[in-house]
Motif scaffolding. Structure first.
Motif, PDB file in Angstrom:
ATOM      1  N   HIS A 121       0.861  -1.193   0.000  1.00  0.00           N
ATOM      2  CA  HIS A 121       0.000   0.000   0.000  1.00  0.00           C
ATOM      3  C   HIS A 121       0.892   1.237   0.000  1.00  0.00           C
ATOM      4  CE1 HIS A 121      -3.578  -2.402   1.088  1.00  0.00           C
ATOM      5  NE2 HIS A 121      -2.712  -3.118   1.797  1.00  0.00           N
ATOM      6  N   GLN A 122       0.679   2.103  -0.948  1.00  0.00           N
ATOM      7  CA  GLN A 122       1.465   3.342  -1.023  1.00  0.00           C
ATOM      8  C   GLN A 122       0.566   4.506  -0.629  1.00  0.00           C
ATOM      9  OE1 GLN A 122       2.878   5.478  -4.808  1.00  0.00           O
ATOM     10  NE2 GLN A 122       4.553   4.082  -4.314  1.00  0.00           N
ATOM     11  N   ALA A 123       0.835   5.054   0.557  1.00  0.00           N
ATOM     12  CA  ALA A 123      -0.039   6.105   1.095  1.00  0.00           C
ATOM     13  C   ALA A 123       0.316   7.459   0.486  1.00  0.00           C
ATOM     14  CB  ALA A 123       0.103   6.157   2.608  1.00  0.00           C
ATOM     15  N   ASP A 124      -0.719   8.264   0.255  1.00  0.00           N
ATOM     16  CA  ASP A 124      -0.514   9.623  -0.256  1.00  0.00           C
ATOM     17  C   ASP A 124      -0.548  10.662   0.858  1.00  0.00           C
ATOM     18  OD1 ASP A 124      -0.380   8.781  -2.925  1.00  0.00           O
ATOM     19  OD2 ASP A 124      -2.570   8.720  -3.053  1.00  0.00           O
ATOM     20  N   TYR A 182       6.793   1.172   5.790  1.00  0.00           N
ATOM     21  CA  TYR A 182       7.869   0.861   4.856  1.00  0.00           C
ATOM     22  C   TYR A 182       8.435   2.168   4.305  1.00  0.00           C
ATOM     23  CZ  TYR A 182       9.732  -1.479   0.573  1.00  0.00           C
ATOM     24  OH  TYR A 182      10.505  -1.973  -0.445  1.00  0.00           O
ATOM     25  N   VAL A 210      -4.995   2.914   6.998  1.00  0.00           N
ATOM     26  CA  VAL A 210      -4.844   1.577   6.395  1.00  0.00           C
ATOM     27  C   VAL A 210      -4.103   0.653   7.356  1.00  0.00           C
ATOM     28  CG1 VAL A 210      -2.698   1.946   5.093  1.00  0.00           C
ATOM     29  CG2 VAL A 210      -4.404   0.361   4.228  1.00  0.00           C
ATOM     30  N   GLU A 254      -4.029   8.660   5.574  1.00  0.00           N
ATOM     31  CA  GLU A 254      -4.243   7.414   4.831  1.00  0.00           C
ATOM     32  C   GLU A 254      -3.367   6.298   5.376  1.00  0.00           C
ATOM     33  OE1 GLU A 254      -5.326   8.210   0.170  1.00  0.00           O
ATOM     34  OE2 GLU A 254      -3.315   7.522   0.654  1.00  0.00           O
ATOM     35  N   ALA A 255      -2.127   6.630   5.650  1.00  0.00           N
ATOM     36  CA  ALA A 255      -1.193   5.616   6.134  1.00  0.00           C
ATOM     37  C   ALA A 255      -1.659   5.048   7.468  1.00  0.00           C
ATOM     38  CB  ALA A 255       0.210   6.214   6.268  1.00  0.00           C
ATOM     39  N   MET A 288      -4.176   6.738  -2.717  1.00  0.00           N
ATOM     40  CA  MET A 288      -3.578   5.503  -2.209  1.00  0.00           C
ATOM     41  C   MET A 288      -3.492   4.488  -3.345  1.00  0.00           C
ATOM     42  SD  MET A 288      -2.775   3.425   0.533  1.00  0.00           S
ATOM     43  CE  MET A 288      -3.613   3.910   2.024  1.00  0.00           C
ATOM     44  N   PHE A 289      -2.299   3.974  -3.532  1.00  0.00           N
ATOM     45  CA  PHE A 289      -2.107   2.909  -4.499  1.00  0.00           C
ATOM     46  C   PHE A 289      -1.959   1.612  -3.712  1.00  0.00           C
ATOM     47  CE2 PHE A 289       1.455   0.561  -6.792  1.00  0.00           C
ATOM     48  CZ  PHE A 289       0.587  -0.139  -7.629  1.00  0.00           C
ATOM     49  N   SER A 290      -2.955   0.737  -3.844  1.00  0.00           N
ATOM     50  CA  SER A 290      -2.903  -0.537  -3.129  1.00  0.00           C
ATOM     51  C   SER A 290      -2.762  -1.670  -4.118  1.00  0.00           C
ATOM     52  CB  SER A 290      -4.180  -0.737  -2.297  1.00  0.00           C
ATOM     53  OG  SER A 290      -4.163   0.135  -1.191  1.00  0.00           O
ATOM     54  N   TYR A 291      -1.815  -2.496  -3.862  1.00  0.00           N
ATOM     55  CA  TYR A 291      -1.549  -3.647  -4.733  1.00  0.00           C
ATOM     56  C   TYR A 291      -1.551  -4.869  -3.830  1.00  0.00           C
ATOM     57  CZ  TYR A 291       0.633  -6.326  -8.481  1.00  0.00           C
ATOM     58  OH  TYR A 291       0.891  -7.265  -9.462  1.00  0.00           O
ATOM     59  N   THR A 292      -2.676  -5.571  -3.819  1.00  0.00           N
ATOM     60  CA  THR A 292      -2.863  -6.590  -2.788  1.00  0.00           C
ATOM     61  C   THR A 292      -2.759  -8.017  -3.301  1.00  0.00           C
ATOM     62  OG1 THR A 292      -5.249  -6.460  -3.128  1.00  0.00           O
ATOM     63  CG2 THR A 292      -4.300  -5.049  -1.416  1.00  0.00           C
TER      64      THR A 292
END
Lengths: 277, 157
Positions: free
Chosen positions: A9-12, A34, A20, A16-17, B1-5
């Protein structure tokens, strides 16, 4: 190849971080924050750690700050050690960071990752430890943000509450304006785990030092600083300072405890000579 | 948010092409480049960030692809050694015999190429500092350094 699967998951944003993180944890899974990920990936490949999801925080704008603001210098936790060195807003931090791993890896290791890692060295903390009264960290979690004095945030390792992550570190501008040195000693190669790293400053005619690799975690000591500021030759002061180290000195394949004490004494004497020129 | 699950399609920009891959979220960029795209120039060595054999250029910076998740690379420009075509650096490596077994060569080429791009005016100390990121177990460091230095000097004259 990493032998288990996990989510990415890449938080903006900070919110958000943290959100999630909470959602993943509430579902019974184990998330981790991370940054550069260098240590996480190497340990994951060896199955030394296990987790279900990583939350990449280094793209969050607040974690990417690298600037002077008011009378302080701000370093985002997601900024790489290479970028910190290039910007060189705080030469002591640039010097200490410039000997972590190698250049290519420093393009990936972040300031926050260096402080939060499980490796005992955490060299990027040393400059902040020397100005702990004038350094602060901003951390973020579900309860929002907290401004924490560096001496509370870091005592050899990063002290965060569950679900929190480091956003940025700040230090007073004057920290960049005093004489300072950072020296790393290795056994053989230039690029290697350290025998030790020493950071030294002279502020208001007072010398302060912080160490990494000497004992189990980075430390600074009032007793050692007193010895370094006492009367006497550099050699004598260095010897007296090293004699004050009461915790067990690391004794491993890189060097024995006795050798580390010997080399540390010589290194401190050399650094004193240089900083007092 | 980019989620890659879970395993799904991603677009990577590699050597100026947009390529579709379907890695696990936990796959490293090194694994995806080699196993999905057949770009075997990036070599698995230590897979621990030490040897540099897997180095690629990532937005003009040299990065070890064993220390990066594939998902992290989305939206960035990646150059592997397969993206080099008859460059002065490759010629210099041949002219100076800057390889023996060749396993480390692509890592050295990518590191050096990034150096030439980012610091075309690099002095020898800077060059050495960058090249220290890579290991050559045949110990061909002198020739490798000579090759890179010759290109730096040619660009500075």
């Amino acid at each position: 190849m990493i032998p288990f699967s996990f989510e990415y998951h890449q938080a903006d944003s900070l919110e958000e971080a943290a959100l999630v993180y909470q959602q993943i944890q509430a579902s019974g899974q184990r998330p981790i924050y991370y940054g550069g990920g260098t240590e996480i990936l190497t340990m994951a490949r060896l199955a030394q750690i296990h987790f279900d999801a990583v939350i990449d925080i280094k793209q969050i704008p607040q974690c990417q700050r690298l600037e002077r603001a008011d009378d302080a210098i701000v370093f985002g936790a997601g900024v790489s050690l290479d970028r910190i060195g290039q910007a060189n807003l705080w030469p002591l931090l640039s010097q200490a960071g410039a000997r972590v791993a190698d250049h290519s890896v420093r393009c990936k290791i972040t300031l926050g990752g260096n402080l939060a890692g499980t490796l005992p060295y955490r060299e990027a903390a040393l400059p902040f430890m020397l100005f702990s009264s004038d350094a602060h960290g901003l951390v973020f979690g579900l309860g929002g943000s907290r401004d924490v004095p560096f001496k509370e945030l870091f005592n050899g390792q990063l002290n965060l509450r569950p679900g929190e992550f480091l956003v940025e570190l700040r230090v007073a501008q004057f920290a960049a304006e005093v004489p300072a040195l950072s020296v790393k000693k290795t056994r053989l190669d230039w690029v290697d785990y350290p025998l030790f790293t020493v950071a030294m400053v002279r502020a208001n005619s007072e010398i302060r030092v912080a160490f990494s690799g000497v004992t189990g975690c980075p430390f600074t000591s009032d007793a050692i600083n007193r010895m370094l500021n006492a009367a006497g030759s550099g050699d004598d002061r260095a010897r007296s300072a090293v004699a004050q180290i009461s915790d067990p000195v690391v004794d491993d394949l890189h060097g024995s405890a006795k050798y580390r004490r010997f080399l540390l004494t010589r290194t401190l004497a050399d650094m004193l000579a240089k900083i007092e020129e | 948010m980019f989620s890659y699950t879970t395993r799904q399609s991603l677009i990577l920009r590699v050597n100026q092409d947009a390529l579709t891959v379907t890695p696990r979220p936990s796959d490293t960029l090194l694994y995806t480049l080699r196993q999905e795209l057949g770009l075997t120039g990036a070599k698995p060595g230590c897979e621990n960030g030490d040897c540099g054999a897997c180095t690629v250029i990532f937005d003009n910076l040299p990065l070890k692809s064993c220390l990066m998740l594939t998902a992290e690379a989305v939206g960035h420009e990646i150059t592997t050694v397969e993206g080099f075509h008859h460059t002065a650096l490759q010629d210099a490596f041949m002219d100076h015999w800057a390889f023996q077994c060749g396993y480390c060569t692509s890592g050295f080429l990518t590191t050096a190429h990034a150096l030439l791009t980012r610091h075309p005016d690099a002095d020898r100390q800077t060059m050495v500092e960058w090249l220290r990121s890579n290991l050559c177990r045949c110990t061909g460091y002198q020739e490798i350094g000579d090759a890179v230095w010759s290109v730096l000097q040619a660009g500075q004259t």
